[in-house]
Design a protein around this motif. Structure first.
Motif, PDB file in Angstrom:
ATOM      1  N   TYR A 258     -44.366   7.190  29.088  1.00  0.00           N
ATOM      2  CA  TYR A 258     -44.301   8.019  30.305  1.00  0.00           C
ATOM      3  C   TYR A 258     -44.525   7.202  31.573  1.00  0.00           C
ATOM      4  O   TYR A 258     -45.152   7.666  32.525  1.00  0.00           O
ATOM      5  CB  TYR A 258     -45.302   9.184  30.226  1.00  0.00           C
TER       6      TYR A 258
ATOM      7  N   PHE B 150     -44.470  13.446  37.998  1.00  0.00           N
ATOM      8  CA  PHE B 150     -43.067  13.566  37.592  1.00  0.00           C
ATOM      9  C   PHE B 150     -42.306  14.433  38.592  1.00  0.00           C
ATOM     10  O   PHE B 150     -41.201  14.089  39.030  1.00  0.00           O
ATOM     11  CB  PHE B 150     -42.972  14.163  36.194  1.00  0.00           C
TER      12      PHE B 150
ATOM     13  N   LEU C 208     -35.146  11.807  28.539  1.00  0.00           N
ATOM     14  CA  LEU C 208     -36.294  11.509  27.681  1.00  0.00           C
ATOM     15  C   LEU C 208     -35.826  10.624  26.536  1.00  0.00           C
ATOM     16  O   LEU C 208     -34.910  10.988  25.794  1.00  0.00           O
ATOM     17  CB  LEU C 208     -36.879  12.810  27.130  1.00  0.00           C
TER      18      LEU C 208
ATOM     19  N   MET D 263     -38.945  19.570  31.789  1.00  0.00           N
ATOM     20  CA  MET D 263     -38.511  18.473  32.660  1.00  0.00           C
ATOM     21  C   MET D 263     -37.468  18.957  33.660  1.00  0.00           C
ATOM     22  O   MET D 263     -37.514  18.608  34.844  1.00  0.00           O
ATOM     23  CB  MET D 263     -37.928  17.327  31.815  1.00  0.00           C
TER      24      MET D 263
ATOM     25  N   ALA E 122     -31.256  17.689  32.586  1.00  0.00           N
ATOM     26  CA  ALA E 122     -32.263  17.015  31.758  1.00  0.00           C
ATOM     27  C   ALA E 122     -31.725  16.898  30.341  1.00  0.00           C
ATOM     28  O   ALA E 122     -31.051  17.806  29.832  1.00  0.00           O
ATOM     29  CB  ALA E 122     -33.573  17.793  31.771  1.00  0.00           C
TER      30      ALA E 122
END
Length: 514
Positions: free
Chosen positions: A191, A206, A220, A277, A286
């Motif tokens: 992260y 974020f 991700l 996200m 995302a």
């Protein structure tokens, strides 16, 4: 005798002055990275290039430029980056009768290529801010693995050409933002850039970072093709103040990316986190990246999408042939699914689950030429990403010294003197030219196949030599599911995996049942 000595001394002085002048010129010029780093002696490399037809078997194919790409592919990338005319006399050097050789099927009635290359809209029904993705983009490579100048050159080239630049999992650095190119911000298991002190996900950080207009999508990372199932370690000595700031870790301490994620442990958890996200990013697309392992896991993720009621906007499939600056050798060679198999697995799973129209698929893994791009579109991708070829366009000569911090071309080093050799202005032009020429050629190939839109490509248009007497198309070689087929009546070849797959579990349990 004195006259002879004087004459010899004069020649020596003239030669010395000439060498000094050449060295000064090499250091000041901006076109050739190798000459900026290795003045005078670097000319030997270009001399060898000039006489390559005679010496290639002895020098070029003995790791002068490295072995990851074959000689013709290396030449293609360099020539496109330099803007050199790619046409050459005579014909193919490939053995087209070799078993395993693949070719695209052209039509007797070819079309004119469109004036503008096709683009792909990434963003499903739950995405508020879709993004128009190019057919070829910069694949994930982190600052820290790459030098600041390499990141600058790639991003500036992306801005010039209107394509996307993936940050890799090493965080969003100032160099990614300096030239305004579109960014795919990737988060890995560490992260980095959105991380709490104990290594968990920091939602507030974020959200603040993802709000930057330059960031177009968030991604991700589950795994990468070069080392699937393994995290990474950046030794303490390499965690400089700059890298520590970018990654959000303590300076001078070992920086570890764990093998798996902390924030979820099931397929349902993955889909819920990707949706989170997207919300934190203000509705930007995302998705996630993975190297395919078990087909059961892919189907479990599809079942999770159905159960949760949402889906990622994109999935990037990374093939096991993908590269990295440093990876455990046996993981690199013996773990993970190839891009061809992984790509078709994900594509068919989404089609069979009735989800394909909601999710775009990116393909990453030794994509170098236009034919590679078109083949991946045939196999199920919507767009492609390239790392190695983009590095080469930015000056990499495949010296394979990435892990030593002694990269001769300034691409994969944090040594300021070595990185200085890479001139951002010149190399960004080369990145731009390489991407543009490759996509333009892909559009021309598709026109020769009778299509203008990549969505019109079919598996029947890619054929493989199976034996000395038989060539078969991808439509014949592989099984292709129809929309919703897994939901209605799974075919026998998929039924067992579909029955085993659960949105509540990944990994060993499912794999053991498989």
């Amino acid at each position: 005798m004195a006259g002879a000595r004087s004459w010899t001394a004069g020649i020596g002085t003239a030669v010395g002055a000439g060498v000094a002048g050449l060295a000064a010129w090499d250091l000041l010029q901006r076109k050739h990275t190798i000459l900026r780093r290795y003045p005078v002696v670097g000319h030997l490399r270009y001399l060898l290039e000039d006489v390559r037809p005679e010496l290639q078997q002895y020098f070029i194919e003995r790791d002068w430029d490295g072995r990851p790409f074959d000689r013709d592919t290396r030449a293609l990338i360099y020539e496109r980056a330099k803007g050199v005319n790619e046409e050459k006399p005579y014909g193919t050097e490939l053995d087209v009768d070799r078993v395993g050789h693949e070719h695209l099927v052209h039509t007797t009635a070819p079309l004119e290529a469109p004036d503008e290359p096709a683009r792909v809209t990434v963003g499903g029904p739950d995405c508020a801010r879709p993004y128009s993705m190019a057919l070829l983009n910069v694949s994930a490579m982190s600052f820290g693995s790459l030098s600041a100048n390499a990141v600058r050159a790639l991003n500036k080239g992306a801005r010039m050409g209107g394509f996307a630049h993936d940050t890799g999992e090493g965080g969003l650095s100032p160099y990614h933002l300096e030239h305004g190119g579109d960014i795919v911000w990737e988060l890995g298991t560490g992260y980095f850039g959105a991380r709490t002190k104990d290594g968990d996900f920091d939602a507030d950080t974020f959200r603040d970072t993802a709000a930057k207009d330059q960031i177009k999508t968030v991604s991700l990372k589950l795994s990468q093709g070069a080392k699937p199932g393994v995290g990474g370690v950046l030794p303490a000595a390499k965690v400089t103040a700059e890298i520590a700031r970018t990654r959000g870790v303590p300076q001078g301490e070992k920086c570890v990316s764990p093998p798996g994620h902390k924030v979820f442990s099931t397929p349902t958890g993955l889909i819920e986190f990707v949706a989170r996200m997207r919300d934190l990013a203000g509705g930007k697309p995302a998705g996630f990246k993975l190297c395919v392992g078990s087909r059961v896991d892919v189907l479990a993720i599809c079942k999770a999408m159905i159960e949760v009621g949402t889906a990622p906007d994109f999935i990037i499939v990374d093939g096991s042939e993908g590269g990295t600056g440093a990876a455990p050798l046996e993981f690199e060679d013996h773990v993970g699914t190839s891009l061809t198999e992984g790509l078709m697995t994900v594509h068919n799973a989404l089609v069979g689950a009735g989800l394909r129209d909601r999710v775009r698929i990116g393909a990453s893994g030794k994509v170098a030429g236009a034919s590679d791009l078109v083949k991946r579109l045939v196999q199920g991708a919507d767009y492609t990403n390239s790392a190695r070829a983009m590095m080469m366009a930015a000056g990499c000569i495949q010296a394979q010294r990435c892990h030593t911090d002694r990269c001769p071309s300034g691409v994969t080093t944090q040594n300021p003197r070595r990185a200085r050799a890479l001139d951002v202005g010149d190399k960004s032009e080369r990145v731009y030219r390489y991407q543009k020429a490759t996509v333009d050629e892909a559009m021309r190939l598709m026109a020769a196949m009778g299509v203008r839109d990549p969505a019109e490509l079919t598996p029947a248009q890619l054929r493989r030599k199976e034996s000395a007497t038989q060539t078969r198309s991808y439509a014949e070689l592989y099984e292709w599911l129809s929309p919703g087929e897994l939901l209605d009546q799974p075919p026998a070849t998929w039924a067992a995996d579909w029955a085993i797959a659960s949105p509540d579990r990944f990994g060993p349990v499912a794999a053991a049942l498989r």
